[in-house]
Motif scaffolding. Structure first.
Motif, PDB file in Angstrom:
ATOM      1  N   ALA A  15       0.884  -1.156   0.065  1.00 11.27           N
ATOM      2  CA  ALA A  15       0.032  -0.042   0.164  1.00 11.27           C
ATOM      3  C   ALA A  15       0.723   1.340  -0.001  1.00 11.27           C
ATOM      4  N   ASN A  16       1.307   1.771  -0.969  1.00 10.28           N
ATOM      5  CA  ASN A  16       2.229   2.806  -1.225  1.00 10.28           C
ATOM      6  C   ASN A  16       2.186   3.556  -2.321  1.00 10.28           C
ATOM      7  N   ARG A  17       0.819   3.513  -3.173  1.00 15.57           N
ATOM      8  CA  ARG A  17       0.756   4.251  -4.171  1.00 15.57           C
ATOM      9  C   ARG A  17       0.327   5.914  -3.901  1.00 15.57           C
ATOM     10  N   THR A  18       0.914   6.519  -4.714  1.00 17.44           N
ATOM     11  CA  THR A  18       0.575   7.890  -4.829  1.00 17.44           C
ATOM     12  C   THR A  18      -0.442   7.955  -6.193  1.00 17.44           C
ATOM     13  N   SER A  69      12.557  -2.593  -4.411  1.00 21.20           N
ATOM     14  CA  SER A  69      11.255  -2.732  -3.998  1.00 21.20           C
ATOM     15  C   SER A  69      10.611  -1.082  -3.628  1.00 21.20           C
ATOM     16  N   CYS A  70       9.253  -1.054  -3.540  1.00 25.86           N
ATOM     17  CA  CYS A  70       8.801  -0.053  -3.145  1.00 25.86           C
ATOM     18  C   CYS A  70       8.689   0.083  -1.508  1.00 25.86           C
ATOM     19  N   HIS A  71       7.886   0.999  -1.042  1.00 23.87           N
ATOM     20  CA  HIS A  71       7.763   0.742   0.506  1.00 23.87           C
ATOM     21  C   HIS A  71       7.045  -0.409   0.932  1.00 23.87           C
ATOM     22  N   ASN A  72       7.494  -1.032   1.840  1.00 21.44           N
ATOM     23  CA  ASN A  72       6.583  -2.079   2.449  1.00 21.44           C
ATOM     24  C   ASN A  72       6.272  -3.105   1.611  1.00 21.44           C
ATOM     25  N   CYS A  73       7.146  -3.531   0.732  1.00 19.71           N
ATOM     26  CA  CYS A  73       6.841  -4.627  -0.465  1.00 19.71           C
ATOM     27  C   CYS A  73       8.043  -5.566  -0.291  1.00 19.71           C
ATOM     28  N   PRO A  74       8.105  -6.905  -0.450  1.00 23.65           N
ATOM     29  CA  PRO A  74       9.212  -7.618  -0.724  1.00 23.65           C
ATOM     30  C   PRO A  74       9.727  -7.970  -2.370  1.00 23.65           C
ATOM     31  N   LYS A 100      10.383  -6.368  -5.003  1.00 17.84           N
ATOM     32  CA  LYS A 100      11.577  -5.994  -6.012  1.00 17.84           C
ATOM     33  C   LYS A 100      11.477  -6.283  -7.483  1.00 17.84           C
ATOM     34  N   CYS A 101      10.268  -5.256  -7.831  1.00 27.74           N
ATOM     35  CA  CYS A 101       9.929  -5.154  -9.328  1.00 27.74           C
ATOM     36  C   CYS A 101      10.909  -4.279 -10.156  1.00 27.74           C
ATOM     37  N   SER A 102      11.649  -3.484  -9.419  1.00 28.90           N
ATOM     38  CA  SER A 102      12.544  -2.174 -10.268  1.00 28.90           C
ATOM     39  C   SER A 102      13.856  -2.788  -9.939  1.00 28.90           C
ATOM     40  N   MET A 140      -3.238   0.805  -3.286  1.00 23.47           N
ATOM     41  CA  MET A 140      -2.522  -0.476  -3.298  1.00 23.47           C
ATOM     42  C   MET A 140      -1.843  -0.732  -4.317  1.00 23.47           C
ATOM     43  N   CYS A 141      -0.762  -1.156  -4.612  1.00 22.88           N
ATOM     44  CA  CYS A 141       0.015  -1.582  -5.978  1.00 22.88           C
ATOM     45  C   CYS A 141      -0.896  -2.654  -6.656  1.00 22.88           C
ATOM     46  N   ALA A 142      -1.338  -2.663  -7.807  1.00 19.41           N
ATOM     47  CA  ALA A 142      -1.948  -3.351  -8.696  1.00 19.41           C
ATOM     48  C   ALA A 142      -1.050  -4.782  -8.795  1.00 19.41           C
TER      49      ALA A 142
HETATM   50  S1  SF4 Z   1       4.802  -5.578  -6.387  1.00 17.34           S
HETATM   51 FE1  SF4 Z   1       6.478  -4.328  -7.145  1.00 17.34          FE
HETATM   52  S2  SF4 Z   1       5.805  -2.380  -8.067  1.00 17.34           S
HETATM   53 FE2  SF4 Z   1       4.210  -3.296  -6.481  1.00 17.34          FE
HETATM   54  S3  SF4 Z   1       4.691  -2.418  -4.575  1.00 17.34           S
HETATM   55 FE3  SF4 Z   1       5.860  -4.398  -4.529  1.00 17.34          FE
HETATM   56  S4  SF4 Z   1       7.812  -3.876  -5.622  1.00 17.34           S
HETATM   57 FE4  SF4 Z   1       6.569  -2.092  -6.057  1.00 17.34          FE
END
Ligand code: SF4
Length: 662
Positions: A75-78, A298-303, A305-307, A533-535
């Motif tokens: 849950a980190n989307r702007t 990764s983004c905030h509070n997510c395991p 690692k998509c980037s 929430m991240c899609a």
């Molecule tokens: S799933 Fe990937 S894009 Fe989505 S919040 Fe986690 S690291 Fe970021």
């Protein structure tokens, strides 16, 4: 006490310099949750259709969704909303990273910006202290560079900065807003930020966020994390590797590009390179990717690692994610190494990695077709890669031919005449769509492309597989643990979907099934976009941790709202309908809902018309794609019905035979 949300917005008028901290009405949360929902409501109430995108009266809203900043993984989307300079409809682009959680910790759910600063400024939000600061020294700086300079100036490396580059400052219609590990790219929201004279918004927050039932909520969050771990070990068989797991398409981790490179257009072409992919290219690209990728992030509070941090010799380090890996490579008929190199400059300039490469390829085709002349491109290098760097530089500075191309292919085509308009063949709703070039029409995708207002295929596809599995055994295996379906009938739809024969595209899934599948997928996106929430953990991948059955309990435990599946669906329909009505008020009709002609080689006009007819009915819209009066009243949007009627938009048109009575 307010739970999950902070209960406060920042209202900033850049014309007057006025800054207000405003307590929000809890009833708005009950009606719209947050994020996209409350942003759509603010835009409906405060931005009438006469307002131009670059007008000071347009709003630019940075919104952290309802669950952002809570321990809910992902849950980190702007959500950044405004009127798009490209489509002239509502734009709501989303970025991951760390910015929105920081805003919540600073004590705000939304930052609503209006007006236009007489000089370039940036905002500094530090808990209760909010300043509009001079940004003259940041003029012309790259987006990443700006973030670093602001952090140094504020002497705090933890400050999160959302910034525009040169493209945004110069109102490029596909300019992005960039922040650390993500960007809000689509539909030119960075151009709107530039038109307001706003270079960046820097945030630092130290406050807590209240949770209604903390022990219960943490248990749900732990369950989500455990499921992510299990799912990580179980990629979905029969699905391309980048889509077989969770998260955004795993393009930074894997080399799995056969489908994209052989089914999407290269440059501005109308044909596929069906035989492009080979073992040799796979190995070469693997080498390029592995030598360029420093580490996954990764983004905030997510395991997940998509980037990835990308570092190429001679080029500053930057962050890349997802399909942008290929867009520049394919636009220039070049190599992955080129794509990694030019993407760094494009990220600093702040442009949308879907639109910008297509616009440059389009410009070069106009030259090849003789619609533009060598004089228009005077000074352009002769090598292919040099041409793309040169064009990118001209576009973000709005110099010469770059000034017209900076408006995007649709508007440039209008400017250069009919032949040029025909070459702008990849648009829908006046913006560049993903450059599909497939054979057979898929009815589900047709509807998502035609009617979606999120403007990004990866954001409108979802929990139903994109294509039928080859064998019945694979389908039976898939549905075994498919707990995510809102109704058991979806399992049968999938079981009966065949790659060939009577039960295959385009007539299967049937029209009715297609309506139901698209509605389910869209519902999940609208829930995510209200929650922040991240899609990638919910509406986008197959078998995600969040779904319609566990969301009500999770949201209720965090926010204290009393929700079940029916009431959550009702709120989601309200938000979706409000976005549609906002766009209808700005002129959106059925005529706009036409996917590019060459997206699929085989088209079926009668079936496509029927799909639209039935989907509109399914959604409670009339034959022009406008919500009916009954639908609006049912959703508590009577005020919307009244205004659409007063403006003559909800009057059945004689030009629309079969229009539903409103
Ligand atoms: S799933 Fe990937 S894009 Fe989505 S919040 Fe986690 S690291 Fe970021």
């Amino acid at each position: 006490m307010r739970y999950a949300e902070t209960g406060f917005n920042l209202e900033i008028d850049l014309s007057t310099g006025n800054v207000e901290r405003v307590e929000t009405d809890p009833r708005l949360t009950e009606l719209h949750l947050g994020g996209l929902g409350v942003s759509a409501k603010a835009l409906w109430d405060r931005v009438p259709p006469e307002v131009e995108p670059f007008s000071p009266d347009n709003l630019l809203i940075f919104s952290a969704g309802l669950l952002v900043g809570t321990p809910a993984p992902g849950a980190n989307r702007t959500i950044v909303s405004t009127v798009s300079p490209q489509t002239l409809f509502m734009a709501y682009s989303m970025m991951g990273g760390f910015w929105a959680p920081e805003l919540k910790h600073a004590g705000y759910d939304n930052v609503i910006i209006r007006g236009k600063s007489p000089k370039l400024v940036y905002l500094w939000i530090h808990d209760d202290k909010v300043e509009i600061r001079d940004a003259a020294h940041l003029s012309g700086k790259g987006a990443g560079e700006t973030s670093e300079l602001i952090r140094a100036e504020l002497r705090d490396p933890k400050v999160q900065v959302a910034a525009i580059g040169l493209a945004g400052e110069n109102r490029v219609c596909f300019a992005s807003i960039e922040q650390g590990k993500s960007s809000a790219s689509r539909l030119g929201i960075g151009g709107v930020m530039g038109a307001k004279g706003l270079k960046a918004v820097a945030v630092r927050g130290t406050k807590d966020i209240n949770i209604a039932r903390p022990a219960e909520f943490i248990e749900y969050c732990n369950g989500v994390l455990q499921y992510i771990g299990v799912r990580d070990q179980r990629p979905v068989p029969g699905v391309m590797p980048i889509l077989a797991g969770l998260g955004s398409p795993q393009e930074m981790k894997l080399i799995d590009e056969e489908w994209h490179t052989t089914n999407f257009m290269w440059g501005n072409s109308r044909t596929r390179r069906k035989d492009f992919w080979s073992k040799e290219i796979e190995e070469r690209w693997r080498g390029t990717q592995e030598s360029s990728r420093r580490r996954l992030i990764s983004c905030h509070n997510c395991p997940m690692k998509c980037s990835a941090i990308i570092s190429v010799p001679g080029v500053a380090t930057y962050m890349m994610k997802c399909f942008s890996k290929l867009t520049y490579t394919m636009a220039a008929y070049s190599d992955l190494d080129f794509g990694f190199r030019i993407a760094q400059r494009a990220t600093e300039y702040g442009v949308d990695a879907f639109s910008a490469p297509q616009v440059m390829a389009y410009g070069l085709e106009l030259l090849e077709a003789g619609i533009l002349t060598a004089q228009d491109f005077a000074g352009m290098p002769s090598d292919n890669e040099g041409k793309f760097y040169w064009l990118l530089d001209r576009i973000v500075r709005r110099e010469g031919i770059g000034d017209v191309l900076a408006d995007g292919t649709y508007w440039a085509g209008k400017r250069f005449g009919k032949a040029a308009e025909e070459l702008a063949h990849n648009n829908i709703k006046k913006h560049e769509q993903l450059p599909l070039k497939l054979g057979m029409l898929n009815p589900v995708y047709f509807l998502m492309y035609a009617t979606g207002e999120k403007s990004n295929i990866t954001q409108i596809e979802g929990q139903f597989p994109q294509a039928p599995f080859l064998t019945r055994a694979e389908r039976e295996d898939f549905v075994k643990d498919w707990i995510h379906v809102p109704d058991e009938k979806f399992k049968q739809y999938l079981l009966d979907w065949e790659p060939r024969g009577e039960h295959s595209n385009p007539y299967y899934p049937t029209v009715q099934m297609s309506c139901e599948i698209v509605d389910w997928q869209e519902k999940m996106h609208y829930i995510d976009d209200a929650l922040g929430m991240c899609a990638g953990l919910s509406s986008f991948p197959l078998k995600p941790p969040y779904h319609i059955h566990n969301y009500p309990a999770i949201i209720s435990a965090a926010s204290g709202l009393d929700l079940d599946e029916a009431s959550l669906t009702h709120i989601t329909r309200r938000n979706r309908t409000l976005v549609r009505a906002f766009n209808n008020r700005r002129g959106l009709t059925r005529a706009d809902e036409a996917p590019p002609q060459d997206h699929w080689k085989k088209r079926f006009p009668e079936l496509e018309a029927k799909l639209l007819d039935e989907y509109y009915k399914f959604k409670g819209w009339n034959n022009q794609g406008i919500p009916t009066k009954e639908t609006l009243h049912e959703l508590g949007l009577g005020y919307v019905a009244d205004e659409l009627a007063a403006r003559g938009i909800l009057t059945a048109s004689p030009a629309a035979p079969g229009a539903a009575k409103d």
